[in-house]
Design a protein around this motif. Structure first.
Motif, PDB file in Angstrom:
ATOM      1  N   ASN A  39      12.825  20.183   7.570  1.00 15.79           N
ATOM      2  CA  ASN A  39      11.552  20.899   7.491  1.00 15.79           C
ATOM      3  C   ASN A  39      10.575  20.148   6.599  1.00 15.79           C
ATOM      4  OD1 ASN A  39       9.537  22.792   7.623  1.00 15.79           O
ATOM      5  ND2 ASN A  39      10.706  24.466   6.702  1.00 15.79           N
ATOM      6  N   LEU A  40      11.074  19.623   5.481  1.00 15.82           N
ATOM      7  CA  LEU A  40      10.216  18.850   4.577  1.00 15.82           C
ATOM      8  C   LEU A  40       9.674  17.607   5.294  1.00 15.82           C
ATOM      9  CD1 LEU A  40      10.890  18.006   0.865  1.00 15.82           C
ATOM     10  CD2 LEU A  40      10.129  16.235   2.418  1.00 15.82           C
ATOM     11  N   GLN A  41      10.562  16.910   6.005  1.00 10.70           N
ATOM     12  CA  GLN A  41      10.147  15.666   6.658  1.00 10.70           C
ATOM     13  C   GLN A  41       9.261  15.904   7.877  1.00 10.70           C
ATOM     14  OE1 GLN A  41      14.135  13.696   6.919  1.00 10.70           O
ATOM     15  NE2 GLN A  41      13.114  12.086   5.733  1.00 10.70           N
ATOM     16  N   TYR A  42       9.196  17.120   8.336  1.00 12.04           N
ATOM     17  CA  TYR A  42       8.223  17.454   9.382  1.00 12.04           C
ATOM     18  C   TYR A  42       6.808  17.304   8.824  1.00 12.04           C
ATOM     19  CZ  TYR A  42       5.380  20.310  12.523  1.00 12.04           C
ATOM     20  OH  TYR A  42       4.393  20.752  13.376  1.00 12.04           O
ATOM     21  N   HIS A  43       6.660  17.623   7.528  1.00 10.81           N
ATOM     22  CA  HIS A  43       5.347  17.540   6.868  1.00 10.81           C
ATOM     23  C   HIS A  43       5.140  16.191   6.184  1.00 10.81           C
ATOM     24  CE1 HIS A  43       4.549  21.828   7.507  1.00 10.81           C
ATOM     25  NE2 HIS A  43       5.809  22.044   7.161  1.00 10.81           N
ATOM     26  N   PHE A  44       6.190  15.674   5.546  1.00 13.64           N
ATOM     27  CA  PHE A  44       6.110  14.399   4.826  1.00 13.64           C
ATOM     28  C   PHE A  44       7.366  13.590   5.126  1.00 13.64           C
ATOM     29  CE2 PHE A  44       3.844  17.539   2.190  1.00 13.64           C
ATOM     30  CZ  PHE A  44       2.594  16.946   2.101  1.00 13.64           C
ATOM     31  N   LYS A  45       7.215  12.529   5.857  1.00 17.13           N
ATOM     32  CA  LYS A  45       8.383  11.739   6.257  1.00 17.13           C
ATOM     33  C   LYS A  45       9.003  10.993   5.076  1.00 17.13           C
ATOM     34  CE  LYS A  45       7.222  10.996  11.126  1.00 17.13           C
ATOM     35  NZ  LYS A  45       6.194  12.046  11.172  1.00 17.13           N
ATOM     36  N   LYS A  46       8.163  10.568   4.130  1.00 20.92           N
ATOM     37  CA  LYS A  46       8.654   9.808   2.985  1.00 20.92           C
ATOM     38  C   LYS A  46       8.095  10.382   1.687  1.00 20.92           C
ATOM     39  CE  LYS A  46       6.850   5.971   4.459  1.00 20.92           C
ATOM     40  NZ  LYS A  46       6.442   4.547   4.523  1.00 20.92           N
ATOM     41  N   ARG A  47       8.767  10.082   0.591  1.00 18.29           N
ATOM     42  CA  ARG A  47       8.306  10.523  -0.724  1.00 18.29           C
ATOM     43  C   ARG A  47       6.929   9.943  -1.029  1.00 18.29           C
ATOM     44  NH1 ARG A  47      12.187   8.741  -5.411  1.00 18.29           N
ATOM     45  NH2 ARG A  47      11.342   6.741  -4.703  1.00 18.29           N
ATOM     46  N   GLU A  48       6.685   8.713  -0.557  1.00 21.18           N
ATOM     47  CA  GLU A  48       5.398   8.056  -0.797  1.00 21.18           C
ATOM     48  C   GLU A  48       4.240   8.859  -0.217  1.00 21.18           C
ATOM     49  OE1 GLU A  48       8.561   5.338  -1.571  1.00 21.18           O
ATOM     50  OE2 GLU A  48       8.151   6.575   0.199  1.00 21.18           O
ATOM     51  N   GLU A  49       4.475   9.540   0.901  1.00 28.71           N
ATOM     52  CA  GLU A  49       3.421  10.358   1.507  1.00 28.71           C
ATOM     53  C   GLU A  49       3.086  11.554   0.616  1.00 28.71           C
ATOM     54  OE1 GLU A  49       4.511  11.433   5.468  1.00 28.71           O
ATOM     55  OE2 GLU A  49       4.647   9.365   6.170  1.00 28.71           O
ATOM     56  N   ILE A  50       4.094  12.073  -0.070  1.00 27.58           N
ATOM     57  CA  ILE A  50       3.864  13.197  -0.992  1.00 27.58           C
ATOM     58  C   ILE A  50       3.043  12.715  -2.190  1.00 27.58           C
ATOM     59  CG2 ILE A  50       4.956  14.881  -2.520  1.00 27.58           C
ATOM     60  CD1 ILE A  50       7.368  14.883  -0.651  1.00 27.58           C
ATOM     61  N   VAL A  51       3.388  11.534  -2.701  1.00 24.67           N
ATOM     62  CA  VAL A  51       2.651  10.972  -3.839  1.00 24.67           C
ATOM     63  C   VAL A  51       1.181  10.788  -3.468  1.00 24.67           C
ATOM     64  CG1 VAL A  51       2.386   8.959  -5.346  1.00 24.67           C
ATOM     65  CG2 VAL A  51       4.675   9.829  -4.817  1.00 24.67           C
ATOM     66  N   GLU A  52       0.927  10.259  -2.284  1.00 25.70           N
ATOM     67  CA  GLU A  52      -0.456  10.053  -1.850  1.00 25.70           C
ATOM     68  C   GLU A  52      -1.189  11.377  -1.675  1.00 25.70           C
ATOM     69  OE1 GLU A  52      -0.776   7.510   1.536  1.00 25.70           O
ATOM     70  OE2 GLU A  52       0.054   5.767   0.491  1.00 25.70           O
ATOM     71  N   ALA A  53      -0.508  12.369  -1.119  1.00 25.80           N
ATOM     72  CA  ALA A  53      -1.132  13.691  -0.935  1.00 25.80           C
ATOM     73  C   ALA A  53      -1.488  14.307  -2.285  1.00 25.80           C
ATOM     74  CB  ALA A  53      -0.198  14.614  -0.161  1.00 25.80           C
ATOM     75  N   LEU A  54      -0.615  14.159  -3.266  1.00 22.59           N
ATOM     76  CA  LEU A  54      -0.893  14.694  -4.601  1.00 22.59           C
ATOM     77  C   LEU A  54      -2.026  13.928  -5.273  1.00 22.59           C
ATOM     78  CD1 LEU A  54       2.727  15.365  -5.934  1.00 22.59           C
ATOM     79  CD2 LEU A  54       0.979  17.079  -5.412  1.00 22.59           C
ATOM     80  N   TYR A  55      -2.104  12.628  -5.040  1.00 20.07           N
ATOM     81  CA  TYR A  55      -3.206  11.837  -5.599  1.00 20.07           C
ATOM     82  C   TYR A  55      -4.546  12.340  -5.083  1.00 20.07           C
ATOM     83  CZ  TYR A  55      -6.589   8.064  -6.017  1.00 20.07           C
ATOM     84  OH  TYR A  55      -7.743   7.349  -6.270  1.00 20.07           O
ATOM     85  N   PHE A  56      -4.661  12.530  -3.776  1.00 19.06           N
ATOM     86  CA  PHE A  56      -5.936  12.967  -3.218  1.00 19.06           C
ATOM     87  C   PHE A  56      -6.230  14.428  -3.575  1.00 19.06           C
ATOM     88  CE2 PHE A  56      -5.205   9.194  -0.580  1.00 19.06           C
ATOM     89  CZ  PHE A  56      -6.444   8.577  -0.745  1.00 19.06           C
ATOM     90  N   GLN A  57      -5.189  15.205  -3.812  1.00 20.05           N
ATOM     91  CA  GLN A  57      -5.386  16.576  -4.294  1.00 20.05           C
ATOM     92  C   GLN A  57      -5.961  16.538  -5.708  1.00 20.05           C
ATOM     93  OE1 GLN A  57      -2.387  19.762  -3.345  1.00 20.05           O
ATOM     94  NE2 GLN A  57      -2.032  19.715  -5.533  1.00 20.05           N
ATOM     95  N   LEU A  58      -5.429  15.647  -6.544  1.00 15.55           N
ATOM     96  CA  LEU A  58      -5.950  15.482  -7.905  1.00 15.55           C
ATOM     97  C   LEU A  58      -7.399  15.018  -7.887  1.00 15.55           C
ATOM     98  CD1 LEU A  58      -5.773  15.167 -10.987  1.00 15.55           C
ATOM     99  CD2 LEU A  58      -4.679  12.942 -10.620  1.00 15.55           C
ATOM    100  N   VAL A  59      -7.700  14.048  -7.023  1.00 14.33           N
ATOM    101  CA  VAL A  59      -9.074  13.533  -6.922  1.00 14.33           C
ATOM    102  C   VAL A  59     -10.038  14.653  -6.562  1.00 14.33           C
ATOM    103  CG1 VAL A  59     -10.615  12.058  -5.565  1.00 14.33           C
ATOM    104  CG2 VAL A  59      -8.428  11.159  -6.382  1.00 14.33           C
ATOM    105  N   GLU A  60      -9.647  15.479  -5.609  1.00 14.14           N
ATOM    106  CA  GLU A  60     -10.519  16.585  -5.192  1.00 14.14           C
ATOM    107  C   GLU A  60     -10.764  17.550  -6.345  1.00 14.14           C
ATOM    108  OE1 GLU A  60     -10.778  20.067  -1.745  1.00 14.14           O
ATOM    109  OE2 GLU A  60      -9.147  18.593  -1.707  1.00 14.14           O
ATOM    110  N   GLU A  61      -9.707  17.865  -7.083  1.00 14.99           N
ATOM    111  CA  GLU A  61      -9.854  18.773  -8.225  1.00 14.99           C
ATOM    112  C   GLU A  61     -10.759  18.151  -9.294  1.00 14.99           C
ATOM    113  OE1 GLU A  61      -6.154  20.208  -9.775  1.00 14.99           O
ATOM    114  OE2 GLU A  61      -5.392  20.778  -7.800  1.00 14.99           O
ATOM    115  N   MET A  62     -10.587  16.860  -9.542  1.00 17.31           N
ATOM    116  CA  MET A  62     -11.399  16.187 -10.547  1.00 17.31           C
ATOM    117  C   MET A  62     -12.860  16.080 -10.119  1.00 17.31           C
ATOM    118  SD  MET A  62      -9.834  15.517 -13.265  1.00 17.31           S
ATOM    119  CE  MET A  62      -8.165  15.502 -13.897  1.00 17.31           C
ATOM    120  N   ASN A  63     -13.092  15.904  -8.837  1.00 19.38           N
ATOM    121  CA  ASN A  63     -14.471  15.837  -8.344  1.00 19.38           C
ATOM    122  C   ASN A  63     -15.234  17.110  -8.690  1.00 19.38           C
ATOM    123  OD1 ASN A  63     -14.257  13.275  -7.281  1.00 19.38           O
ATOM    124  ND2 ASN A  63     -13.769  13.968  -5.207  1.00 19.38           N
TER     125      ASN A  63
END
Length: 210
Positions: A39-63
């Motif tokens: 189920n997790l890999q349906y949304h994020f195939k690799k851990r790196e994809e989660i890291v990138e998603a969290l980065y852009f989430q942080l950027v949006e919050e900081m904006n």
């Protein structure tokens, strides 16, 4: 964003902050979130994809935090530092492993490079406005305020790493100490009017003369 995806990101953020990226596996994230690895890999195939998603989430919050209203500009300018620092703390794993992350994630590296340039221009325009309002002094050195911004950026990126060299954990008091470091770094550039307003906002920060 689906509820499951939100849960995965929230769980990953908690685990990354607690254990670091390298010690956090997809299995560990799935178990903590109460879902299957499939189920997790349906949304994020690799851990790196989660890291990138969290980065852009942080950027949006900081904006959103970097939007400084023109009303009470000086007060908003100073309070933005505290909001940004609190935001960084919520995603502190980035600050602890940022060099490693930027090396592994070219998308993050190049986006952050461009983002820094944009925020530098915003900061310089803000300094200009504060000079016009008589709160900041004129530049005495070439690119003085550009370098003020760069120093604040460097402090923001590597403060937590520096703390963990000396201590085992980052505490709430660490955040308050860092806020003080940032606030005091701009104090020498204030005019008499600016220092008066600073003193009114942070009376405990001012050392009594005697």
């Amino acid at each position: 964003m689906s509820a499951t995806k939100q849960k995965i990101l929230k769980t990953s953020l908690d685990l990354f902050n607690e254990m670091g990226i390298t010690k956090t596996s997809l299995r560990g994230i799935a178990d903590k979130a109460g879902i299957s690895v499939g189920n997790l890999q349906y949304h994020f195939k690799k851990r790196e994809e989660i890291v990138e998603a969290l980065y852009f989430q942080l950027v949006e919050e900081m904006n959103h935090k970097f939007i400084i209203p023109k009303e009470k500009l000086f007060t908003s300018f100073l309070s933005t530092f505290e909001k940004v620092i609190e935001g960084f703390y919520a995603y502190r794993f980035f600050l602890l492993d940022f060099v490693s992350i930027s090396r592994k994630h070219q998308k993050i590296k190049y986006h952050y490079r461009d983002l820094t340039k944009q925020r530098e221009q915003i900061a310089l325009a803000l300094f200009d406005q504060l000079i016009k309002e008589g709160l900041f002094r004129q530049e005495l050195l070439h690119d003085e305020y550009r370098n003020v911004y760069k120093r604040i950026e460097i402090l923001s990126n590597f403060w937590f790493s520096s703390i963990l060299i000396q201590e085992d954990t980052i505490k709430e008091t660490t955040i308050k100490d860092f806020s003080k470091v940032i606030l005091q770094s701009v104090y020498p550039y204030l005019t008499e009017k600016g220092r008066g307003e600073f003193s009114a906002l942070y009376p405990k920060s001012i050392k009594e003369q005697g």
